[in-house]
Motif scaffolding. Structure first.
Motif, PDB file in Angstrom:
ATOM      1  N   UNK A  61      16.942   1.613   5.265  1.00 25.43           N
ATOM      2  CA  UNK A  61      16.855   2.881   5.988  1.00 25.43           C
ATOM      3  C   UNK A  61      15.427   3.193   6.394  1.00 25.43           C
ATOM      4  N   UNK A  62      14.470   2.861   5.540  1.00 24.94           N
ATOM      5  CA  UNK A  62      13.068   3.106   5.876  1.00 24.94           C
ATOM      6  C   UNK A  62      12.625   2.240   7.043  1.00 24.94           C
TER       7      UNK A  62
ATOM      8  N   UNK B  33       0.828  -1.208   0.000  1.00 27.56           N
ATOM      9  CA  UNK B  33       0.000   0.000   0.000  1.00 27.56           C
ATOM     10  C   UNK B  33       0.865   1.263   0.000  1.00 27.56           C
ATOM     11  N   UNK B  34       1.947   1.231   0.779  1.00 27.76           N
ATOM     12  CA  UNK B  34       2.843   2.393   0.805  1.00 27.76           C
ATOM     13  C   UNK B  34       3.477   2.632  -0.554  1.00 27.76           C
ATOM     14  N   UNK B  35       3.865   1.563  -1.244  1.00 29.96           N
ATOM     15  CA  UNK B  35       4.437   1.717  -2.584  1.00 29.96           C
ATOM     16  C   UNK B  35       3.400   2.228  -3.573  1.00 29.96           C
TER      17      UNK B  35
ATOM     18  N   UNK C 269       9.754   5.627   4.346  1.00 29.97           N
ATOM     19  CA  UNK C 269      10.315   5.749   3.001  1.00 29.97           C
ATOM     20  C   UNK C 269      10.590   7.203   2.640  1.00 29.97           C
ATOM     21  N   UNK C 270       9.690   8.094   3.035  1.00 28.64           N
ATOM     22  CA  UNK C 270       9.879   9.510   2.715  1.00 28.64           C
ATOM     23  C   UNK C 270      10.984  10.154   3.544  1.00 28.64           C
ATOM     24  N   UNK C 271      11.346   9.524   4.672  1.00 27.55           N
ATOM     25  CA  UNK C 271      12.371  10.108   5.540  1.00 27.55           C
ATOM     26  C   UNK C 271      13.794   9.772   5.105  1.00 27.55           C
ATOM     27  N   UNK C 272      13.938   8.886   4.122  1.00 30.54           N
ATOM     28  CA  UNK C 272      15.279   8.536   3.649  1.00 30.54           C
ATOM     29  C   UNK C 272      15.878   9.745   2.929  1.00 30.54           C
TER      30      UNK C 272
ATOM     31  N   UNK D  58       0.858   3.742   6.457  1.00 31.37           N
ATOM     32  CA  UNK D  58       1.222   5.137   6.691  1.00 31.37           C
ATOM     33  C   UNK D  58       2.546   5.243   7.442  1.00 31.37           C
ATOM     34  N   UNK D  59       2.807   4.301   8.345  1.00 37.93           N
ATOM     35  CA  UNK D  59       4.088   4.306   9.059  1.00 37.93           C
ATOM     36  C   UNK D  59       5.234   4.012   8.104  1.00 37.93           C
TER      37      UNK D  59
END
Length: 246
Positions: A147-148, A38-40, A118-121, A112-113
């Protein structure tokens, strides 16, 4: 307080712990896979996939888990197409209905977590991987995903704890996990306080062990944050040189 009764209740509830752990472990593992998918979808840039993931997360997070369990266990059997499908041998069993509901629920929250992880990398690391000539799949497998996971693990641990506690709702569809056995004992003895104290202590112990395991995993995934072990001789003053005027 009757300690003998508490001990007997504890022995009775122990037999239900494997089912609770099995429900939690299965839903967490399957939910993590669905959450990553879902995140992808959210980050794919494809409008249809993004819309599907957003709608799924909105519906599942906006409705109670208890209602979802009821809809899956009691609702799906109302459709003849479901009863005559290949999935009916699974969907007519309370265990798989509970696993499906728990998996769908944790996938919505976990997506969502993971998306936040993923966005924080840092984008600089992705650019460095591209400069080295890494294919996109290798970038994802060796740079982005590790890293995610490291970033999302503290938040995802809360979701895993929630899933352990959510297994108590499986008792409403006749599964005799810890809460189901506790309810049976209460119906026979009418001693709700003592029984629920023991049941709560069992859930507390399970979640304590789970948090310790997650902490060890986080420690293993973050070697750069570990304090270096000082050498035994590091704090010793250097020996004076013979003939030194000092």
């Amino acid at each position: 307080m009757d300690w003998q009764f508490l001990f007997e209740t504890f022995l009775s509830l122990i037999s239900a712990i494997p089912l609770s752990l099995e429900l939690a472990a299965t839903s967490i593992i399957l939910g993590a896979i669905c959450a990553l998918a879902l995140a992808l979808c959210r980050l794919s840039g494809i409008p249809a996939l993004d819309w599907f993931a957003r709608s799924y997360v909105f519906i599942v997070r906006g409705t109670p888990l208890l209602v979802q369990i009821f809809l899956i266990y009691y609702g799906l059997g109302q459709f003849p197409a479901v009863r005559h499908s290949l999935l009916w041998p699974f969907l007519r069993e309370p265990y798989w209905c509970a696993v499906l509901a728990l998996t769908m629920n944790t996938a919505a929250y976990g997506s969502e977590i993971i998306r936040g992880g993923l966005l924080s990398v840092p984008f600089g690391q992705i650019e460095a991987a591209r400069a080295c000539g890494m294919p996109r799949m290798m970038q994802f497998r060796r740079i982005l995903l590790p890293l995610a996971i490291r970033q999302a693990l503290p938040g995802y641990s809360n979701e895993m704890i929630s899933m352990v506690k959510a297994t108590s709702l499986a008792s409403i569809i006749t599964l005799m996990e810890v809460t189901g056995v506790a309810a049976k004992i209460i119906s026979e003895t009418y001693r709700a306080i003592e029984v629920f104290i023991v049941a709560g202590a069992i859930y507390l112990a399970i979640n304590f062990l789970l948090t310790r395991l997650v902490h060890l995993l986080e420690y293993w995934l973050s070697p750069h944050l570990r304090q270096p072990v000082p050498h035994p001789a590091a704090g010793l003053a250097p020996a004076p040189i013979e003939g030194d005027a000092r």
